[in-house]
Motif scaffolding. Structure first.
Motif, PDB file in Angstrom:
ATOM      1  N   TYR A 127       0.788  -1.224   0.000  1.00  0.00           N
ATOM      2  CA  TYR A 127       0.000   0.000   0.000  1.00  0.00           C
ATOM      3  C   TYR A 127       0.827   1.285   0.000  1.00  0.00           C
ATOM      4  O   TYR A 127       0.324   2.338  -0.365  1.00  0.00           O
ATOM      5  N   GLU A 141     -10.305  -2.906 -11.511  1.00  0.00           N
ATOM      6  CA  GLU A 141     -10.407  -1.714 -10.665  1.00  0.00           C
ATOM      7  C   GLU A 141      -9.327  -1.681  -9.593  1.00  0.00           C
ATOM      8  O   GLU A 141      -8.720  -0.653  -9.326  1.00  0.00           O
ATOM      9  N   ARG A 142      -9.077  -2.832  -8.966  1.00  0.00           N
ATOM     10  CA  ARG A 142      -8.058  -2.899  -7.922  1.00  0.00           C
ATOM     11  C   ARG A 142      -6.657  -2.722  -8.510  1.00  0.00           C
ATOM     12  O   ARG A 142      -5.793  -2.084  -7.907  1.00  0.00           O
ATOM     13  N   GLU A 170      -5.869  -0.980 -11.178  1.00  0.00           N
ATOM     14  CA  GLU A 170      -5.700   0.436 -11.505  1.00  0.00           C
ATOM     15  C   GLU A 170      -5.462   1.266 -10.244  1.00  0.00           C
ATOM     16  O   GLU A 170      -4.669   2.212 -10.255  1.00  0.00           O
ATOM     17  N   GLU A 171      -6.124   0.899  -9.161  1.00  0.00           N
ATOM     18  CA  GLU A 171      -5.967   1.629  -7.902  1.00  0.00           C
ATOM     19  C   GLU A 171      -4.572   1.446  -7.309  1.00  0.00           C
ATOM     20  O   GLU A 171      -3.944   2.404  -6.861  1.00  0.00           O
ATOM     21  N   ARG A 172      -4.068   0.209  -7.333  1.00  0.00           N
ATOM     22  CA  ARG A 172      -2.792  -0.106  -6.687  1.00  0.00           C
ATOM     23  C   ARG A 172      -1.615   0.053  -7.631  1.00  0.00           C
ATOM     24  O   ARG A 172      -0.502   0.366  -7.220  1.00  0.00           O
ATOM     25  N   HIS A 189     -15.302  -7.313  -9.768  1.00  0.00           N
ATOM     26  CA  HIS A 189     -14.654  -6.653  -8.637  1.00  0.00           C
ATOM     27  C   HIS A 189     -15.453  -6.910  -7.370  1.00  0.00           C
ATOM     28  O   HIS A 189     -16.685  -6.860  -7.366  1.00  0.00           O
ATOM     29  N   LYS A 207     -12.946  -5.594  -0.356  1.00  0.00           N
ATOM     30  CA  LYS A 207     -11.806  -6.246   0.277  1.00  0.00           C
ATOM     31  C   LYS A 207     -12.267  -7.401   1.163  1.00  0.00           C
ATOM     32  O   LYS A 207     -13.138  -7.242   2.016  1.00  0.00           O
TER      33      LYS A 207
END
Length: 290
Positions: free
Chosen positions: A138, A177-178, A180-182, A211, A214
């Motif tokens: 993260y 989506e995850r 692209e976020e991370r 998606h 968490k």
């Protein structure tokens, strides 16, 4: 050159020393002291720092024992200081022979359909390991990536110690989506590094259909519902090619960072089995077992 008993080549090099302060008060001594201090820094042996905490990582005096055999992996683990190396909670004796949990497992006996033949993890997911994973996953500490893969290698060496051969390594995919976020898939990164070390081909064999929130925030039942039917083989032709090349069985190691209930890895293994019925044998490998 001597200054009131101090030889220029032997002047105290530490500004905190009383001898340094005394010599500094002598006429003409400041320049020589400054030069001596600079030279001492140049010629002082370079000691590596720990890639996690920044402490002195020179373990030649008292090296912590390492449970892996591969020399490249050992070299990475040697970049830890003694304190961090000793703090790694290696899973030395799995109690559950199915999922590798170091305590009695409540999940495996309740699983109705099991696609993973067995899984092995490297470490317990304690508070320190949570911090290390958070730094990498993260907070973007990419310097920790080889360390995470090196630690995971302990679990891999346990797997290959129980099997005659491994034909492929793959990883649990992230949703778009995850990703692209991370910006990266930590399981894939670790799996690729590990596969390169051990000379086993890595293949991206799976994709995630949707998606989900968490999984760490959900209970066991919610995880099972979320993961049901969420994975599919990315390119069944790759699996068919593996079967043509290796025959029966095709042994695949499936990598993820954390194993909690096993729902994610079990569904992934089911997707691989469905794409290669009667041929695929899937084994789970995780960095940490919670």
């Amino acid at each position: 050159v001597c200054l009131d008993g101090f030889a220029a080549g032997c002047l105290p090099a530490n500004p905190g020393d009383e001898g340094f302060r005394q010599a500094q008060r002598l006429p003409g001594a400041r320049g020589i002291l400054a030069m001596n201090f600079t030279l001492s820094r140049w010629f002082r042996p370079t000691v590596p720092t720990c890639i996690v905490c920044g402490r002195d990582a020179d373990t030649r005096r008292r090296p912590a024992p390492l449970p892996v055999r591969h020399p490249a992996v050992r070299a990475v683990l040697r970049k830890l200081c003694y304190v961090c190396s000793e703090a790694i909670p290696w899973i030395v004796s799995p109690v559950c022979r199915v999922c590798g949990r170091p305590e009695v497992c409540p999940d495996c006996p309740r699983r109705e359909v099991r696609h993973l033949l067995f899984s092995r993890g490297a470490v317990r997911y304690d508070d320190r390991m949570k911090d290390w994973l958070a730094l990498y996953k993260y907070r973007g500490s990419e310097a920790l990536e080889p360390l995470m893969a090196a630690m995971m290698s302990y679990g891999y060496e346990r797997i290959i110690g129980e099997l005659p051969s491994i034909h492929a390594v793959t990883s649990v995919p992230l949703a778009r989506e995850r990703l692209e976020e991370r910006g990266f898939n930590q399981a894939e990164r670790m799996a690729r590094t590990l596969a390169e070390w051990y000379g086993v081909p890595y293949y991206a064999l799976l994709q995630r259909n949707r998606h989900t929130e968490k999984q760490s925030l959900k209970n066991r039942r919610s995880r099972l519902v979320d993961m049901k039917g969420n994975f599919v083989a990315l390119d069944p032709r790759k699996l068919s090619a593996l079967a043509d090349r290796h025959g029966h069985p095709v042994r695949i190691v499936l990598v993820d960072d954390i194993y909690t209930t096993g729902s994610t890895m079990n569904e992934c293994a089911g997707a691989l089995e469905a794409a290669l019925p009667g041929y695929a044998e899937v084994y789970g490998l995780m960095w940490a077992r919670s």
